[in-house]
Design a protein around this motif. Sequence first.
Motif, PDB file in Angstrom:
ATOM      1  N   MET A   1      40.107   2.101  30.803  1.00  0.00           N
ATOM      2  CA  MET A   1      40.885   1.233  29.910  1.00  0.00           C
ATOM      3  C   MET A   1      42.140   0.794  30.669  1.00  0.00           C
ATOM      4  N   GLY A   2      42.546   1.662  31.621  1.00  0.00           N
ATOM      5  CA  GLY A   2      43.662   1.336  32.498  1.00  0.00           C
ATOM      6  C   GLY A   2      43.120   0.764  33.781  1.00  0.00           C
TER       7      GLY A   2
ATOM      8  N   GLY B   1      50.520   3.735  27.761  1.00  0.00           N
ATOM      9  CA  GLY B   1      49.288   3.227  28.343  1.00  0.00           C
ATOM     10  C   GLY B   1      48.351   2.727  27.251  1.00  0.00           C
TER      11      GLY B   1
ATOM     12  N   MET C   1      41.134  11.828  29.600  1.00  0.00           N
ATOM     13  CA  MET C   1      41.700  11.093  28.472  1.00  0.00           C
ATOM     14  C   MET C   1      41.405  11.819  27.160  1.00  0.00           C
TER      15      MET C   1
ATOM     16  N   ARG D   1      50.226  15.155  33.359  1.00  0.00           N
ATOM     17  CA  ARG D   1      48.822  15.153  33.802  1.00  0.00           C
ATOM     18  C   ARG D   1      48.737  14.968  35.303  1.00  0.00           C
TER      19      ARG D   1
ATOM     20  N   CYS E   1      48.869   5.826  35.728  1.00  0.00           N
ATOM     21  CA  CYS E   1      47.693   6.635  35.362  1.00  0.00           C
ATOM     22  C   CYS E   1      46.415   5.866  35.685  1.00  0.00           C
ATOM     23  N   ARG E   2      45.479   6.568  36.325  1.00  0.00           N
ATOM     24  CA  ARG E   2      44.177   5.974  36.648  1.00  0.00           C
ATOM     25  C   ARG E   2      43.066   6.853  36.101  1.00  0.00           C
ATOM     26  N   ASN E   3      43.374   7.589  35.036  1.00  0.00           N
ATOM     27  CA  ASN E   3      42.386   8.560  34.561  1.00  0.00           C
ATOM     28  C   ASN E   3      41.268   7.947  33.732  1.00  0.00           C
ATOM     29  N   CYS E   4      41.319   6.638  33.452  1.00  0.00           N
ATOM     30  CA  CYS E   4      40.170   6.015  32.798  1.00  0.00           C
ATOM     31  C   CYS E   4      40.178   4.519  33.070  1.00  0.00           C
TER      32      CYS E   4
ATOM     33  N   CYS F   1      47.069   2.190  34.127  1.00  0.00           N
ATOM     34  CA  CYS F   1      48.266   1.841  33.364  1.00  0.00           C
ATOM     35  C   CYS F   1      49.517   2.249  34.126  1.00  0.00           C
TER      36      CYS F   1
ATOM     37  N   ALA G   1      49.106   7.067  25.773  1.00  0.00           N
ATOM     38  CA  ALA G   1      49.820   8.124  26.490  1.00  0.00           C
ATOM     39  C   ALA G   1      51.194   7.609  26.943  1.00  0.00           C
TER      40      ALA G   1
HETATM   41 FE1  SF4 Z   1      45.523   6.678  31.679  1.00  0.00          FE
HETATM   42 FE2  SF4 Z   1      45.378   6.260  29.054  1.00  0.00          FE
HETATM   43 FE3  SF4 Z   1      45.738   4.210  30.764  1.00  0.00          FE
HETATM   44 FE4  SF4 Z   1      43.386   5.468  30.641  1.00  0.00          FE
HETATM   45  S1  SF4 Z   1      44.336   4.266  29.032  1.00  0.00           S
HETATM   46  S2  SF4 Z   1      44.481   4.865  32.504  1.00  0.00           S
HETATM   47  S3  SF4 Z   1      44.053   7.585  30.276  1.00  0.00           S
HETATM   48  S4  SF4 Z   1      47.175   5.917  30.356  1.00  0.00           S
END
Ligand code: SF4
Length: 621
Positions: free
Chosen positions: A53-54, A65, A195, A77, A48-51, A56, A69
């Motif tokens: 914080m990752g 993640g 997210m 997603r 996941c690269r949707n934010c 992940c 998630a």
């Molecule tokens: Fe994705 Fe959550 Fe990781 Fe952000 S923190 S990249 S939304 S899994």
Amino acid sequence: PRPIDQLTIWDDAKAMIRKARAEGIETVHERLDQQTPHCKFCELGTTCRNCTMGPCRVSEKKPRGVCGADADVIVARNFGRFVTGGAAGHSDHGRDLIEVLEAIVEGEAPDYKITEEGKLRTIAGEIGIKEAGRDIMDVAKDVMECFFADFGSRKKEVSFLSRVPQKRKDLWAKLGMTPRGVDREIAEMMHRTHMGCDNDAPNTLIHAARTALADGWGGSMIGTELSDVIFGTPKPRMSTANLGVIKEDQVNILVHGHNPVVSEQILAAARDPELLARAKELGASGINLAGLCCTGNELLMRQGIPMAGNHLMTELAIITGAVEAIVVDYQCIMPSLVQVAGCYHTKFIDTANKARFTGAIHFDFQPRTAMQQAKEIVSIAVEAFAERDAGRVEIPGEPIEIMTGFSNEAVIEALGGSLDPLIQAIVAGDIKGAVGIVGCNNPKIKHDSLNVGLAKELIKRDILVIATGCVTTAAGKAGLLVPGAIEMAGPGLKKVCGSLGIPPVLHYGSCVDNSRIMQLCAALANTLNVDISDLPVGASSPEWYSEKAAAIGLYAVASGIYTHLGHPPNILGSETVTNLAVSGLEDLVGATFFIEPDPVKTADLFEERINAKRKGLGLDK
Ligand code: SF4
Ligand code: NFS
């Protein structure tokens, strides 16, 4: 490098891969080798690269993640956004047709016109616009406004749901799957997958289906129908396919992409007497236009323009060394084509501001100036003829005959005015059922081996095949798109197609034209007073690669059609998502996906399903 025999089933492709290797030109096959093995997490869909914080990557060891998630949420997603990319592509293509219709209505598109007044009036009636006794331009204006509104947020459902059987519409309403507006569903998917929004995998997938349905019964259907209104409804006609359609003694222009708005004008400009005279002055005997991919299908269906090749033939077509220009609009145009063209005298010309290619000659193609721009483009191609290096030209093979132009209107006409003869043939069991084979090529699969293999297996079993997209070229090159192909079909299909003089595999157009198949299924279901999921039909994309193909597959399943994929999308990292796709959806929408790489086993599964549906309808004991 992998042996050439493993890469493709076609002689014309093999010859050009050999030439590319001899000339040191890289193709999709070498780049796939460089990229293999692929990232395992990405293959499973668990990255996941949707934010920030990752990014992940979740696994058994690290199951969540940074935000918490899990694999189900991340896979859902990712798949949701994947499908949405595809729906956006085909639907934005549909929007471009509405904009051309708008320009026609406003008198700002002198080179376009309403060719099919009758069809436009029929459509108006279907979507609830009064047309009787009204001027065609007034009707066109209302249809245009209605279709623009289908993209927005003010409707409860897109207008072509008027074609959908009531049972299916009720089901969608119950599931929260009714497509309301094309752009709305697309935007909502982006919102849901931000997210901290939709963190329930099945719920995300329901919206993915709604987004896909907005494409299939919305954007794509609008694209098909308005293309017919503006450029003419396809009628059966003969043409040819494979690299042999490129002519050594002519100026060769290849049109590539998806939208007929540009390529129809290039076709008209290629017939301009002044440009023809200039081509002759330079030593060419004429100007030859041929198609690639779906723009090729659009021109083939309506104008009989020959087809040079499908997705994996696009680089190879340039490698003939005999292409003066490749003119592209958008979608499925490998950026590598700019490099390949650069190895020859070939001009690479792009025409859409939303699909520019670094290193290309750019035209901002507009309806108002279409013909003038098309002539400039053709002129560039003609002048390039003087730069051709005859010593590097090699055009492999002879063109193969094909029959094209099977719109629903043409089919109904061939049947004598209604679908009844088709229904009778299905009831009698001469035609057991029908499967739409659609979509792409993928260099991970031996080029066209499954597209052709499955089509042959199905017609043997008296299952009618309807082909669109890149499968059409594959079927054509295999000799399946001519009436004589009934010799490869089972006895029932042979009898029916033989008496109608049609092939057992019908060329139904480009990928937006999958909407024609949806319309046909809906019409059959409505006539029989059943749901689409009750019909003995199926869909398949054996060699798919694109986001658009995933959207098509999902709207087929959500419409009740059992759908085959030759390889899985990147969802296997979630059991929840995978199980829903291959079994759980049956309870919800009456159909599922199935994944099977072997064409014979695939045909077995389709046959089993079709037989069960026939029983369900009381056709067989
Ligand atoms: Fe994705 Fe959550 Fe990781 Fe952000 S923190 S990249 S939304 S899994
Ligand atoms: Ni469809 Fe057309 Fe071909 Fe696949 Fe691409 S051209 S829209 S996505 S590759 S069939």
